[in-house]
Scaffold this motif. Structure first.
Motif, PDB file in Angstrom:
ATOM      1  N   ALA A  97       0.829  -1.205   0.000  1.00 16.97           N
ATOM      2  CA  ALA A  97       0.000   0.000   0.000  1.00 16.97           C
ATOM      3  C   ALA A  97       0.861   1.252   0.000  1.00 16.97           C
ATOM      4  CB  ALA A  97      -0.920  -0.006   1.226  1.00 16.97           C
ATOM      5  N   GLU A  98       1.972   1.200   0.731  1.00 18.09           N
ATOM      6  CA  GLU A  98       2.861   2.353   0.783  1.00 18.09           C
ATOM      7  C   GLU A  98       3.453   2.635  -0.599  1.00 18.09           C
ATOM      8  OE1 GLU A  98       5.704   1.473   3.754  1.00 18.09           O
ATOM      9  OE2 GLU A  98       4.280   1.600   5.409  1.00 18.09           O
ATOM     10  N   LYS A  99       3.701   1.581  -1.349  1.00 21.57           N
ATOM     11  CA  LYS A  99       4.275   1.731  -2.678  1.00 21.57           C
ATOM     12  C   LYS A  99       3.260   2.326  -3.653  1.00 21.57           C
ATOM     13  CE  LYS A  99       6.176  -0.912  -6.566  1.00 21.57           C
ATOM     14  NZ  LYS A  99       6.596  -2.251  -7.052  1.00 21.57           N
ATOM     15  N   TRP A 100       2.009   1.860  -3.587  1.00 17.11           N
ATOM     16  CA  TRP A 100       1.017   2.245  -4.579  1.00 17.11           C
ATOM     17  C   TRP A 100       0.075   3.356  -4.121  1.00 17.11           C
ATOM     18  CZ3 TRP A 100       1.716   0.921  -9.402  1.00 17.11           C
ATOM     19  CH2 TRP A 100       2.509  -0.200  -9.678  1.00 17.11           C
ATOM     20  N   GLY A 101       0.100   3.674  -2.824  1.00 17.70           N
ATOM     21  CA  GLY A 101      -0.689   4.794  -2.317  1.00 17.70           C
ATOM     22  C   GLY A 101      -2.169   4.684  -2.670  1.00 17.70           C
ATOM     23  N   TYR A 102      -2.739   5.799  -3.151  1.00 17.38           N
ATOM     24  CA  TYR A 102      -4.173   5.848  -3.403  1.00 17.38           C
ATOM     25  C   TYR A 102      -4.580   5.146  -4.691  1.00 17.38           C
ATOM     26  CZ  TYR A 102      -5.623   8.385   0.618  1.00 17.38           C
ATOM     27  OH  TYR A 102      -5.929   8.697   1.907  1.00 17.38           O
ATOM     28  N   PHE A 103      -3.643   4.579  -5.401  1.00 18.77           N
ATOM     29  CA  PHE A 103      -4.009   3.805  -6.577  1.00 18.77           C
ATOM     30  C   PHE A 103      -4.815   2.578  -6.152  1.00 18.77           C
ATOM     31  CE2 PHE A 103      -3.424   0.948 -10.197  1.00 18.77           C
ATOM     32  CZ  PHE A 103      -3.648   1.826 -11.244  1.00 18.77           C
ATOM     33  N   GLY A 104      -4.587   2.120  -4.912  1.00 15.09           N
ATOM     34  CA  GLY A 104      -5.352   0.991  -4.389  1.00 15.09           C
ATOM     35  C   GLY A 104      -6.832   1.299  -4.297  1.00 15.09           C
ATOM     36  N   ILE A 105      -7.150   2.512  -3.876  1.00 14.97           N
ATOM     37  CA  ILE A 105      -8.549   2.933  -3.803  1.00 14.97           C
ATOM     38  C   ILE A 105      -9.139   3.016  -5.203  1.00 14.97           C
ATOM     39  CG2 ILE A 105      -9.981   4.987  -3.417  1.00 14.97           C
ATOM     40  CD1 ILE A 105      -8.698   5.329  -0.763  1.00 14.97           C
ATOM     41  N   MET A 106      -8.353   3.584  -6.128  1.00  9.49           N
ATOM     42  CA  MET A 106      -8.817   3.679  -7.522  1.00  9.49           C
ATOM     43  C   MET A 106      -9.116   2.278  -8.075  1.00  9.49           C
ATOM     44  SD  MET A 106      -8.471   6.965  -8.064  1.00  9.49           S
ATOM     45  CE  MET A 106      -7.442   8.419  -7.913  1.00  9.49           C
ATOM     46  N   TYR A 107      -8.234   1.353  -7.767  1.00  5.23           N
ATOM     47  CA  TYR A 107      -8.366  -0.019  -8.270  1.00  5.23           C
ATOM     48  C   TYR A 107      -9.666  -0.646  -7.769  1.00  5.23           C
ATOM     49  CZ  TYR A 107      -6.942  -4.824  -9.392  1.00  5.23           C
ATOM     50  OH  TYR A 107      -6.869  -6.102  -9.897  1.00  5.23           O
ATOM     51  N   ARG A 108      -9.966  -0.417  -6.490  1.00  4.79           N
ATOM     52  CA  ARG A 108     -11.193  -0.981  -5.921  1.00  4.79           C
ATOM     53  C   ARG A 108     -12.431  -0.361  -6.550  1.00  4.79           C
ATOM     54  NH1 ARG A 108     -10.826  -0.697   0.524  1.00  4.79           N
ATOM     55  NH2 ARG A 108     -12.920  -1.583   0.308  1.00  4.79           N
ATOM     56  N   LEU A 109     -12.423   0.948  -6.700  1.00  3.28           N
ATOM     57  CA  LEU A 109     -13.606   1.649  -7.200  1.00  3.28           C
ATOM     58  C   LEU A 109     -13.903   1.373  -8.670  1.00  3.28           C
ATOM     59  CD1 LEU A 109     -13.217   5.095  -5.398  1.00  3.28           C
ATOM     60  CD2 LEU A 109     -15.041   3.412  -5.029  1.00  3.28           C
ATOM     61  N   CYS A 110     -12.851   1.166  -9.462  1.00  6.08           N
ATOM     62  CA  CYS A 110     -13.119   0.868 -10.886  1.00  6.08           C
ATOM     63  C   CYS A 110     -13.163  -0.635 -11.132  1.00  6.08           C
ATOM     64  CB  CYS A 110     -12.086   1.536 -11.788  1.00  6.08           C
ATOM     65  SG  CYS A 110     -10.406   0.911 -11.637  1.00  6.08           S
ATOM     66  N   ASN A 111     -13.151  -1.399 -10.038  1.00  2.48           N
ATOM     67  CA  ASN A 111     -13.304  -2.857 -10.121  1.00  2.48           C
ATOM     68  C   ASN A 111     -12.306  -3.476 -11.089  1.00  2.48           C
ATOM     69  OD1 ASN A 111     -14.512  -5.252  -9.317  1.00  2.48           O
ATOM     70  ND2 ASN A 111     -16.032  -5.199 -10.974  1.00  2.48           N
ATOM     71  N   ALA A 112     -11.066  -3.023 -10.996  1.00  4.37           N
ATOM     72  CA  ALA A 112      -9.960  -3.540 -11.805  1.00  4.37           C
ATOM     73  C   ALA A 112     -10.129  -3.280 -13.307  1.00  4.37           C
ATOM     74  CB  ALA A 112      -9.762  -5.037 -11.550  1.00  4.37           C
ATOM     75  N   ASP A 113     -11.020  -2.342 -13.656  1.00  5.48           N
ATOM     76  CA  ASP A 113     -11.250  -2.005 -15.064  1.00  5.48           C
ATOM     77  C   ASP A 113     -10.580  -0.657 -15.351  1.00  5.48           C
ATOM     78  OD1 ASP A 113     -12.105  -1.382 -17.581  1.00  5.48           O
ATOM     79  OD2 ASP A 113     -14.254  -1.697 -17.180  1.00  5.48           O
ATOM     80  N   ILE A 114      -9.408  -0.692 -15.988  1.00  2.51           N
ATOM     81  CA  ILE A 114      -8.630   0.531 -16.202  1.00  2.51           C
ATOM     82  C   ILE A 114      -9.371   1.556 -17.061  1.00  2.51           C
ATOM     83  CG2 ILE A 114      -7.436  -0.265 -18.282  1.00  2.51           C
ATOM     84  CD1 ILE A 114      -4.906   1.084 -17.181  1.00  2.51           C
ATOM     85  N   SER A 115     -10.309   1.133 -17.869  1.00  3.70           N
ATOM     86  CA  SER A 115     -11.047   2.062 -18.723  1.00  3.70           C
ATOM     87  C   SER A 115     -11.940   2.997 -17.902  1.00  3.70           C
ATOM     88  CB  SER A 115     -11.906   1.298 -19.737  1.00  3.70           C
ATOM     89  OG  SER A 115     -12.936   0.573 -19.086  1.00  3.70           O
ATOM     90  N   LYS A 116     -12.184   2.648 -16.654  1.00  4.31           N
ATOM     91  CA  LYS A 116     -13.022   3.478 -15.782  1.00  4.31           C
ATOM     92  C   LYS A 116     -12.201   4.398 -14.881  1.00  4.31           C
ATOM     93  CE  LYS A 116     -16.670  -0.042 -15.544  1.00  4.31           C
ATOM     94  NZ  LYS A 116     -17.410  -0.949 -14.635  1.00  4.31           N
ATOM     95  N   LEU A 117     -10.879   4.346 -15.018  1.00  9.29           N
ATOM     96  CA  LEU A 117     -10.001   5.090 -14.108  1.00  9.29           C
ATOM     97  C   LEU A 117     -10.254   6.593 -14.145  1.00  9.29           C
ATOM     98  CD1 LEU A 117      -7.742   4.837 -12.062  1.00  9.29           C
ATOM     99  CD2 LEU A 117      -6.086   4.986 -13.931  1.00  9.29           C
ATOM    100  N   GLU A 118     -10.296   7.168 -15.336  1.00 11.85           N
ATOM    101  CA  GLU A 118     -10.524   8.614 -15.435  1.00 11.85           C
ATOM    102  C   GLU A 118     -11.893   8.995 -14.891  1.00 11.85           C
ATOM    103  OE1 GLU A 118     -10.549  12.228 -18.760  1.00 11.85           O
ATOM    104  OE2 GLU A 118      -9.981  10.197 -19.352  1.00 11.85           O
TER     105      GLU A 118
END
Length: 260
Positions: A207-228
């Motif tokens: 988590a320290e390495k990836w920071g808030y990207f973990g939250i992004m990953y959860r919210l877009c359900n591992a679908d990078i097309s929803k990141l923006e």
């Protein structure tokens, strides 16, 4: 502020800052860096930065004179105006502090947290460029709107270096108070020890390495097309969703466990 220095029977007059608001963010960052040196080098560089006294002359000053000037600078800093400056002006252009932090987006928060993780002192211009953005509309009674956040902060960060240290310090205090409340209110998201929160984002080295990207990953359900798309979500709504999800997972674990 005028400083008189007598040398070889002659008195010369120099200028020292008269108020802390005279110190720009750019200069303040240099002052912070000077703290890493010896006390004598810190005093030399600080006085040179905040006055028009030549370094050669500063080196020849008596210790009591150095101490008097440094004391005067310290007093100016203590007397600074600590109230939040909602609207500032740099080179004729107005910038407004985020008018309602309750409406901050996940993208803004994530970028701010990234800067904090990398070190506030190393990224103050960038932090200010996220919190302060061009004023797009302003009413006579002080209500204003600012430009939407698009993540492009490099040019504005350079402009923010012209902010006064006073403005920066008050903005940091205001935002950090808000940040502390958010972290406390949504501690369930970040607490990996909470049952049902195996996907916490702030306790393990991963988590320290990836920071808030973990939250992004959860919210877009591992679908990078929803990141923006999810970066435009309201922060409080996103955190409330994640808190509910974590609590629900915890309840489901208890329920399934009792049925075994």
């Amino acid at each position: 502020m005028k400083v008189k220095i007598k040398k070889k029977g002659k008195t010369k007059q120099f200028k020292l800052i008269s108020k802390w608001s005279d110190v720009t963010l750019e200069k303040w960052l240099k002052l912070i860096d000077y703290n890493n040196g010896t006390k004598s080098s810190e005093a030399l560089n600080t006085i040179a930065e905040l006055s028009n006294i030549p370094k050669k002359l500063i080196k020849e000053l008596e210790l009591k004179d150095i101490a008097a000037i440094m004391s005067a600078v310290s007093e100016l800093q203590k007397k600074q105006d600590s109230s939040l400056k909602k609207i500032i002006e740099i080179k004729g252009k107005k910038y407004g502090f985020h008018p309602n932090l309750e409406e901050i987006t996940l993208g803004e928060w994530s970028d701010l947290e990234t800067m904090f993780t990398k070190g506030i002192e190393n990224h103050m211009p960038e932090i200010m460029s996220i919190l302060y953005r061009p004023v797009t509309d302003e009413t006579a009674n002080g209500i204003y709107t600012i430009a939407a956040y698009d993540g492009n902060i490099s040019i504005r960060a350079e402009q923010m270096k012209k902010m006064s240290a006073e403005q920066v310090q008050s903005a940091l205090v205001f935002f950090l108070s808000f940040r502390e409340r958010i972290v406390n209110d949504f501690a369930i998201i970040f607490d990996g020890s909470h049952e049902g929160n195996e996907t916490a984002v702030a306790t393990e080295s991963f988590a320290e390495k990836w920071g808030y990207f973990g939250i992004m990953y959860r919210l877009c359900n591992a679908d990078i097309s929803k990141l923006e798309q999810i970066t435009k979500l309201n922060l409080l709504e996103a955190f409330t969703w994640l808190s509910y999800e974590t609590d629900l997972n915890s309840q489901n674990k208890v329920k399934h466990g009792s049925q075994q």
